[in-house]
Design an enzyme around this catalytic site. Structure first.
Site, PDB file in Angstrom:
ATOM      1  CG  ASP A   1      63.882  23.854  44.905  1.00  0.00           C
ATOM      2  OD1 ASP A   1      64.008  22.902  44.109  1.00  0.00           O
ATOM      3  OD2 ASP A   1      62.847  24.540  44.995  1.00  0.00           O
TER       4      ASP A   1
ATOM      5  CG  ASN B   1      69.842  20.967  41.596  1.00  0.00           C
ATOM      6  OD1 ASN B   1      70.372  21.988  42.017  1.00  0.00           O
ATOM      7  ND2 ASN B   1      69.954  19.789  42.209  1.00  0.00           N
TER       8      ASN B   1
ATOM      9  CG  HIS C   1      69.292  16.724  39.593  1.00  0.00           C
ATOM     10  ND1 HIS C   1      68.671  17.581  40.462  1.00  0.00           N
ATOM     11  CD2 HIS C   1      68.289  16.149  38.858  1.00  0.00           C
ATOM     12  CE1 HIS C   1      67.356  17.532  40.271  1.00  0.00           C
ATOM     13  NE2 HIS C   1      67.102  16.680  39.303  1.00  0.00           N
TER      14      HIS C   1
ATOM     15  CD  GLU D   1      56.250  14.544  49.719  1.00  0.00           C
ATOM     16  OE1 GLU D   1      57.424  14.931  49.950  1.00  0.00           O
ATOM     17  OE2 GLU D   1      55.505  14.084  50.612  1.00  0.00           O
TER      18      GLU D   1
ATOM     19  NE  ARG E   1      61.327  16.369  41.464  1.00  0.00           N
ATOM     20  CZ  ARG E   1      62.134  17.405  41.561  1.00  0.00           C
ATOM     21  NH1 ARG E   1      63.254  17.438  40.854  1.00  0.00           N
ATOM     22  NH2 ARG E   1      61.840  18.410  42.354  1.00  0.00           N
TER      23      ARG E   1
ATOM     24  CG  LEU F   1      79.613  19.446  59.294  1.00  0.00           C
ATOM     25  CD1 LEU F   1      78.770  20.563  59.907  1.00  0.00           C
ATOM     26  CD2 LEU F   1      80.014  19.821  57.865  1.00  0.00           C
TER      27      LEU F   1
ATOM     28  NE  ARG G   1      62.227  25.636  48.355  1.00  0.00           N
ATOM     29  CZ  ARG G   1      61.284  24.705  48.325  1.00  0.00           C
ATOM     30  NH1 ARG G   1      60.564  24.473  49.392  1.00  0.00           N
ATOM     31  NH2 ARG G   1      61.070  23.997  47.224  1.00  0.00           N
TER      32      ARG G   1
ATOM     33  NE  ARG H   1      56.807  24.615  47.010  1.00  0.00           N
ATOM     34  CZ  ARG H   1      56.613  25.324  45.892  1.00  0.00           C
ATOM     35  NH1 ARG H   1      55.868  26.420  45.925  1.00  0.00           N
ATOM     36  NH2 ARG H   1      57.152  24.949  44.743  1.00  0.00           N
TER      37      ARG H   1
ATOM     38  CD  GLU I   1      64.566  33.558  63.513  1.00  0.00           C
ATOM     39  OE1 GLU I   1      64.139  34.266  62.576  1.00  0.00           O
ATOM     40  OE2 GLU I   1      64.031  33.536  64.646  1.00  0.00           O
TER      41      GLU I   1
HETATM   42  C1  IPE Z   1      62.199  20.076  47.941  1.00  0.00           C
HETATM   43  O1  IPE Z   1      62.248  20.545  46.633  1.00  0.00           O
HETATM   44  C2  IPE Z   1      62.957  18.805  48.048  1.00  0.00           C
HETATM   45  C3  IPE Z   1      64.395  18.875  47.819  1.00  0.00           C
HETATM   46  C4  IPE Z   1      65.087  19.936  47.564  1.00  0.00           C
HETATM   47  C5  IPE Z   1      65.086  17.629  47.903  1.00  0.00           C
HETATM   48  P1  IPE Z   1      61.067  20.276  45.592  1.00  0.00           P
HETATM   49  O2  IPE Z   1      61.479  20.911  44.317  1.00  0.00           O
HETATM   50  O3  IPE Z   1      60.741  18.829  45.549  1.00  0.00           O
HETATM   51  O4  IPE Z   1      59.847  21.050  46.265  1.00  0.00           O
HETATM   52  P2  IPE Z   1      58.490  21.592  45.623  1.00  0.00           P
HETATM   53  O5  IPE Z   1      57.907  20.463  44.837  1.00  0.00           O
HETATM   54  O6  IPE Z   1      58.845  22.727  44.727  1.00  0.00           O
HETATM   55  O7  IPE Z   1      57.678  22.026  46.776  1.00  0.00           O
HETATM   56  C1  IPE Z   2      66.192  20.265  43.808  1.00  0.00           C
HETATM   57  O1  IPE Z   2      66.132  20.829  42.550  1.00  0.00           O
HETATM   58  C2  IPE Z   2      66.768  18.867  43.800  1.00  0.00           C
HETATM   59  C3  IPE Z   2      65.780  17.813  44.056  1.00  0.00           C
HETATM   60  C4  IPE Z   2      64.530  17.992  44.373  1.00  0.00           C
HETATM   61  C5  IPE Z   2      66.272  16.447  43.959  1.00  0.00           C
HETATM   62  P1  IPE Z   2      64.846  20.640  41.637  1.00  0.00           P
HETATM   63  O2  IPE Z   2      65.044  19.458  40.765  1.00  0.00           O
HETATM   64  O3  IPE Z   2      63.609  20.640  42.424  1.00  0.00           O
HETATM   65  O4  IPE Z   2      64.931  21.973  40.750  1.00  0.00           O
HETATM   66  P2  IPE Z   2      63.711  22.876  40.288  1.00  0.00           P
HETATM   67  O5  IPE Z   2      62.955  23.280  41.507  1.00  0.00           O
HETATM   68  O6  IPE Z   2      62.877  22.063  39.363  1.00  0.00           O
HETATM   69  O7  IPE Z   2      64.364  24.026  39.608  1.00  0.00           O
HETATM   70 MG    MG Z   3      62.409  22.115  43.084  1.00  0.00          MG
END
Ligand code: IPE
Ligand code: IPE
Ligand code: MG
Length: 250
Positions: A10, A12, A27, A57, A61, A121, A178, A184, A197
């Protein structure tokens, strides 16, 4: 040493926003960190890595971001499969594959087929994946078995459910990581993470480095996993000392 590490990649979007660039650029930058994470697992001898790439979910987007991600997945599958094959990595995808375009699905199938014989792996990519959906699918499979007379309702126990969720053939994740600073689970492996963990870092996914992963590993090694038991029981399983310390006799 964890046998199985599960990662929410998470941050990006925020990485790109800080550079005043479109989210899609974030990304793309994140793809580099995927390779770094795979290499790190190979170097450390970690046998299974599950990466959350796209949640159920995330389909909600903006259309252009989803489109950019699909293009990225297509490109990555074309580019990386040969290298994964060479490094003896077995790739699998978990999640609702039917929701992807046929061309992407075909590449996912091909990547799985090509790397099927490897075991150095196990790389599991969660794409169009949701933990609730995973459990619901297991419930449906159980219902179908009952309806077909293959299973009696009283036979439904944790093992029966566990055998029907994703990654049933692998040990559950020992360590969850994470990036991006949010504390979360975001509907990742809900069933499988019961005793995992959890480890969180503010580092954004595109900025991930081996030192950060090593910190997660060091913290993991220092933790005591009790699985509901007492500290003494974990330290000396089955001994009288464990029993005495915890339940002193009158
Ligand atoms: C969780 O990240 C899903 C992935 C990393 C693929 P999100 O960015 O979608 O999660 P929330 O919306 O912040 O909970
Ligand atoms: C995680 O990065 C990648 C995907 C959910 C595909 P995000 O796109 O959720 O990046 P933030 O959380 O908005 O920074
Ligand atoms: Mg995110």
């Amino acid at each position: 040493m964890p046998k199985h590490v599960a990662v929410i990649m998470d941050g990006n979007g925020r990485w790109a926003a800080r550079r005043k660039r479109p989210r899609a650029i974030g990304h793309r930058a994140g793809a580099r960190a995927v390779n770094l994470c795979i290499d790190w697992c190979l170097e450390r001898g970690i046998g299974a890595l599950t990466l959350f790439a796209f949640s159920s979910e995330n389909w909600g987007r903006p259309e252009d971001e989803v489109g950019a991600l699909m293009k990225l997945f297509m490109g990555a599958l074309e580019r990386e499969v040969e290298e994964l094959d060479r490094r003896e990595v077995r790739v699998r995808f978990i999640g609702e594959r039917e929701r992807f375009a046929p061309a992407l699905r075909a590449r996912m199938d091909a990547a799985e087929a090509r790397t099927r014989r490897h075991g150095r792996l196990h790389l599991n990519v969660a794409a169009s994946y949701g933990g609730r959906q995973d459990i619901a699918a297991a419930a449906r499979a159980l219902a179908e078995d009952v309806a077909a007379g293959r299973l009696r309702p009283e036979e439904i126990d944790e093992a029966a459910v566990g055998a029907r969720v994703a990654l049933a053939d692998l040990p559950p994740p020992d360590l969850f990581i994470r990036t991006g600073g949010d504390l979360r689970i975001s509907n990742f492996l809900l069933w499988q993470l019961a005793y995992t963990e959890l480890w969180f870092t503010d580092t954004l996914w595109p900025e991930l480095d081996a030192a950060t992963l090593d910190r997660a590993l060091a913290d993991y090694a220092a933790r005591e996993r009790r699985f509901g038991l007492t500290s003494a029981q974990v330290a000396a399983p089955g001994t009288a000392a464990a029993t005495d310390t915890d339940n002193p006799s009158p």
